[in-house]
Design a protein around this motif. Structure first.
Motif, PDB file in Angstrom:
ATOM      1  N   ARG A   9       8.199 -20.022 -24.534  1.00 57.84           N
ATOM      2  CA  ARG A   9       7.518 -18.800 -24.057  1.00 57.84           C
ATOM      3  C   ARG A   9       8.331 -17.555 -24.396  1.00 57.84           C
ATOM      4  NH1 ARG A   9       6.523 -22.210 -19.606  1.00 57.84           N
ATOM      5  NH2 ARG A   9       8.278 -21.317 -18.455  1.00 57.84           N
ATOM      6  N   ALA A  10       9.654 -17.629 -24.204  1.00 58.62           N
ATOM      7  CA  ALA A  10      10.511 -16.476 -24.466  1.00 58.62           C
ATOM      8  C   ALA A  10      10.486 -16.097 -25.941  1.00 58.62           C
ATOM      9  CB  ALA A  10      11.940 -16.776 -24.019  1.00 58.62           C
ATOM     10  N   VAL A  11      10.566 -17.100 -26.797  1.00 63.02           N
ATOM     11  CA  VAL A  11      10.564 -16.825 -28.234  1.00 63.02           C
ATOM     12  C   VAL A  11       9.204 -16.315 -28.687  1.00 63.02           C
ATOM     13  CG1 VAL A  11      10.735 -17.912 -30.507  1.00 63.02           C
ATOM     14  CG2 VAL A  11      12.438 -18.405 -28.763  1.00 63.02           C
ATOM     15  N   SER A  12       8.140 -16.868 -28.142  1.00 65.71           N
ATOM     16  CA  SER A  12       6.805 -16.373 -28.485  1.00 65.71           C
ATOM     17  C   SER A  12       6.659 -14.902 -28.124  1.00 65.71           C
ATOM     18  CB  SER A  12       5.732 -17.203 -27.776  1.00 65.71           C
ATOM     19  OG  SER A  12       5.735 -18.535 -28.232  1.00 65.71           O
ATOM     20  N   ARG A  13       7.202 -14.518 -26.959  1.00 65.89           N
ATOM     21  CA  ARG A  13       7.163 -13.099 -26.570  1.00 65.89           C
ATOM     22  C   ARG A  13       7.965 -12.254 -27.553  1.00 65.89           C
ATOM     23  NH1 ARG A  13       7.792 -15.153 -21.275  1.00 65.89           N
ATOM     24  NH2 ARG A  13      10.039 -14.720 -21.336  1.00 65.89           N
ATOM     25  N   THR A  14       9.138 -12.763 -27.951  1.00 60.92           N
ATOM     26  CA  THR A  14       9.965 -12.023 -28.907  1.00 60.92           C
ATOM     27  C   THR A  14       9.224 -11.815 -30.215  1.00 60.92           C
ATOM     28  OG1 THR A  14      12.031 -12.849 -27.966  1.00 60.92           O
ATOM     29  CG2 THR A  14      12.103 -12.086 -30.243  1.00 60.92           C
ATOM     30  N   ILE A  15       8.574 -12.871 -30.708  1.00 60.69           N
ATOM     31  CA  ILE A  15       7.838 -12.754 -31.968  1.00 60.69           C
ATOM     32  C   ILE A  15       6.713 -11.738 -31.835  1.00 60.69           C
ATOM     33  CG2 ILE A  15       6.284 -13.981 -33.536  1.00 60.69           C
ATOM     34  CD1 ILE A  15       8.053 -16.428 -33.196  1.00 60.69           C
ATOM     35  N   ASP A  16       5.974 -11.787 -30.736  1.00 66.07           N
ATOM     36  CA  ASP A  16       4.883 -10.824 -30.530  1.00 66.07           C
ATOM     37  C   ASP A  16       5.420  -9.393 -30.484  1.00 66.07           C
ATOM     38  OD1 ASP A  16       2.998 -12.810 -30.504  1.00 66.07           O
ATOM     39  OD2 ASP A  16       2.903 -12.973 -28.324  1.00 66.07           O
ATOM     40  N   GLN A  17       6.506  -9.172 -29.750  1.00 69.59           N
ATOM     41  CA  GLN A  17       7.091  -7.826 -29.657  1.00 69.59           C
ATOM     42  C   GLN A  17       7.617  -7.359 -31.009  1.00 69.59           C
ATOM     43  OE1 GLN A  17      10.052  -8.488 -26.671  1.00 69.59           O
ATOM     44  NE2 GLN A  17       8.591  -8.544 -24.975  1.00 69.59           N
ATOM     45  N   THR A  18       8.263  -8.269 -31.720  1.00 69.47           N
ATOM     46  CA  THR A  18       8.841  -7.905 -33.011  1.00 69.47           C
ATOM     47  C   THR A  18       7.749  -7.630 -34.028  1.00 69.47           C
ATOM     48  OG1 THR A  18      10.720  -9.336 -32.492  1.00 69.47           O
ATOM     49  CG2 THR A  18      10.504  -8.600 -34.768  1.00 69.47           C
ATOM     50  N   LYS A  19       6.686  -8.435 -34.005  1.00 73.75           N
ATOM     51  CA  LYS A  19       5.566  -8.198 -34.915  1.00 73.75           C
ATOM     52  C   LYS A  19       4.960  -6.819 -34.664  1.00 73.75           C
ATOM     53  CE  LYS A  19       2.422 -11.362 -35.121  1.00 73.75           C
ATOM     54  NZ  LYS A  19       1.563 -12.477 -34.686  1.00 73.75           N
ATOM     55  N   HIS A  20       4.881  -6.424 -33.400  1.00 75.35           N
ATOM     56  CA  HIS A  20       4.328  -5.111 -33.058  1.00 75.35           C
ATOM     57  C   HIS A  20       5.202  -3.998 -33.642  1.00 75.35           C
ATOM     58  CE1 HIS A  20       2.292  -2.002 -30.756  1.00 75.35           C
ATOM     59  NE2 HIS A  20       3.474  -1.588 -30.328  1.00 75.35           N
ATOM     60  N   VAL A  43      17.874 -15.529 -31.184  1.00 76.66           N
ATOM     61  CA  VAL A  43      18.515 -16.629 -31.920  1.00 76.66           C
ATOM     62  C   VAL A  43      19.907 -16.960 -31.392  1.00 76.66           C
ATOM     63  CG1 VAL A  43      17.251 -16.079 -34.030  1.00 76.66           C
ATOM     64  CG2 VAL A  43      19.544 -15.147 -33.716  1.00 76.66           C
ATOM     65  N   GLU A  44      20.343 -16.273 -30.350  1.00 81.72           N
ATOM     66  CA  GLU A  44      21.719 -16.444 -29.892  1.00 81.72           C
ATOM     67  C   GLU A  44      22.014 -17.875 -29.456  1.00 81.72           C
ATOM     68  OE1 GLU A  44      24.991 -14.224 -27.032  1.00 81.72           O
ATOM     69  OE2 GLU A  44      22.900 -13.560 -27.030  1.00 81.72           O
ATOM     70  N   HIS A  45      21.048 -18.511 -28.776  1.00 83.05           N
ATOM     71  CA  HIS A  45      21.305 -19.837 -28.229  1.00 83.05           C
ATOM     72  C   HIS A  45      20.657 -20.961 -29.040  1.00 83.05           C
ATOM     73  CE1 HIS A  45      23.173 -17.938 -24.828  1.00 83.05           C
ATOM     74  NE2 HIS A  45      22.079 -17.237 -24.597  1.00 83.05           N
ATOM     75  N   ASN A  46      19.516 -20.686 -29.631  1.00 83.71           N
ATOM     76  CA  ASN A  46      18.828 -21.716 -30.411  1.00 83.71           C
ATOM     77  C   ASN A  46      18.051 -21.055 -31.543  1.00 83.71           C
ATOM     78  OD1 ASN A  46      17.424 -23.857 -31.467  1.00 83.71           O
ATOM     79  ND2 ASN A  46      16.819 -24.700 -29.491  1.00 83.71           N
ATOM     80  N   PRO A  47      18.669 -20.891 -32.723  1.00 88.43           N
ATOM     81  CA  PRO A  47      18.000 -20.194 -33.822  1.00 88.43           C
ATOM     82  C   PRO A  47      16.726 -20.880 -34.272  1.00 88.43           C
ATOM     83  CG  PRO A  47      19.959 -21.335 -34.600  1.00 88.43           C
ATOM     84  CD  PRO A  47      20.010 -21.365 -33.106  1.00 88.43           C
TER      85      PRO A  47
END
Length: 318
Positions: free
Chosen positions: A84-95, A126-130
């Motif tokens: 969930r955390a990574v999915s949020r990061t991808i959505d924010q970064t894509k924006h 990517v700090e804990h699990n790239p």
């Protein structure tokens, strides 16, 4: 009908159309496997896959067992919370990246502030699990490929920079370089970038202009770090001088450029596209080690070691 198989699946009577991925020079496509010696030569070669024509020769006899892709095993270790955390990061970064790319397409300018904010989010993810970030973004739809490839390469470069124990400022610059390395492609026709058929020589030449276009675009901004410019222009160079656009070789290539070349190809090969299956990480690493003269071998070895805890790639190296 043509079919792509693994090299260990070849057998007597098959007609080989093409040998793919690090083929030995003595092995050429367009021949019938008529002796056990020829079969053995293909099986023991460093090719990744074999394209056979089942109308001109034998097909595979019965179903062939395949080991599960390593990436799937790795993804199973990602917790639901990480997902969930990574999915949020991808959505924010894509924006954020969408704003950067829109500015490029409409005005020919680069919003560096948004790009740097995107890198900060990627670096944190990517700090804990790239592989959590890279794995979830592996399925790239046609209209999202440039976004997600840029995010993935940025994440891989951040991870690898930290593995190499670079200072955090250098790591952030690597991340920004990865995020913007293909920005010149935004200035090419979408139809060309999304073409699924084989490109002709003229189209390949046009695609290859993206490095110079990106460099010129970023240079015009005036405040882009020289490493970002260098990576944008030279990430398709090879250590043996066989790349483009300047045919640089060896020590002429900076470390960030050599890192970018590795991360760019790794993500591209392990990406599932609507018209192309993804190589597994093991297949990709084998292909990269087999591409003599393409990558910095010492850095490639370090890169694989950096991913071993997440993808168990050690057994895949030649």
């Amino acid at each position: 009908m043509r079919k792509r198989i693994r090299r260990h699946q070849v057998r007597l009577g098959m007609f080989v159309e093409e040998l793919e991925g690090g083929a030995q020079a003595a092995l050429r496509g367009g021949f019938l496997l008529s002796t056990e010696l020829e079969v053995d030569r293909v099986r023991t070669s460093n090719v990744i896959s074999v394209l056979i024509n089942v109308q001109k020769g034998c097909d595979i006899a019965g179903p062939t067992r395949r080991a599960p892709p390593l990436a799937h095993a790795a993804l199973s270790t990602i917790t639901a919370a990480e997902n969930r955390a990574v999915s949020r990061t991808i959505d924010q970064t894509k924006h954020l990246l969408a704003g950067v790319f829109t500015d490029v397409r409409l005005g020919g300018t680069v919003a560096l502030g948004q790009a740097e904010e995107a890198v900060e989010k990627i670096a944190s993810a990517v700090e804990h699990n790239p592989i959590a970030l890279i794995g979830i973004s592996r399925l790239k739809k046609k209209d999202e490929y440039t976004f997600l490839h840029s995010i993935a390469v940025s994440g891989l470069m951040v991870h690898f920079g930290r593995w190499l124990k670079l200072d955090e400022r250098s790591v952030q610059i690597l991340g920004l370089s990865g995020l913007l390395h293909d920005i010149g492609k935004l200035l090419l026709p979408k139809g060309l970038l999304n073409k699924t058929d084989r490109l002709d020589d003229q189209e390949i030449a046009q695609i290859r202009t993206h490095t110079r276009r990106g460099y010129d675009l970023l240079s015009a901004n005036g405040d882009v770090h020289e490493t970002v410019l260098d990576v944008c222009l030279h990430h398709h160079e090879h250590v043996d001088g066989g790349g483009y656009p300047d045919r640089l070789r060896g020590e002429q290539l900076s470390m960030p450029v050599r890192i970018a070349a590795i991360c760019d190809v790794y993500d591209a090969m392990t990406t599932l596209r609507p018209y192309k299956r993804a190589w597994t990480p093991a297949e990709t690493v084998q292909m990269m080690f087999g591409s003599k003269g393409h990558f910095d071998r010492a850095l490639l070895t370090e890169f694989v070691e950096s991913l071993e805890p997440f993808l168990r790639l050690k057994r895949a190296r030649p």
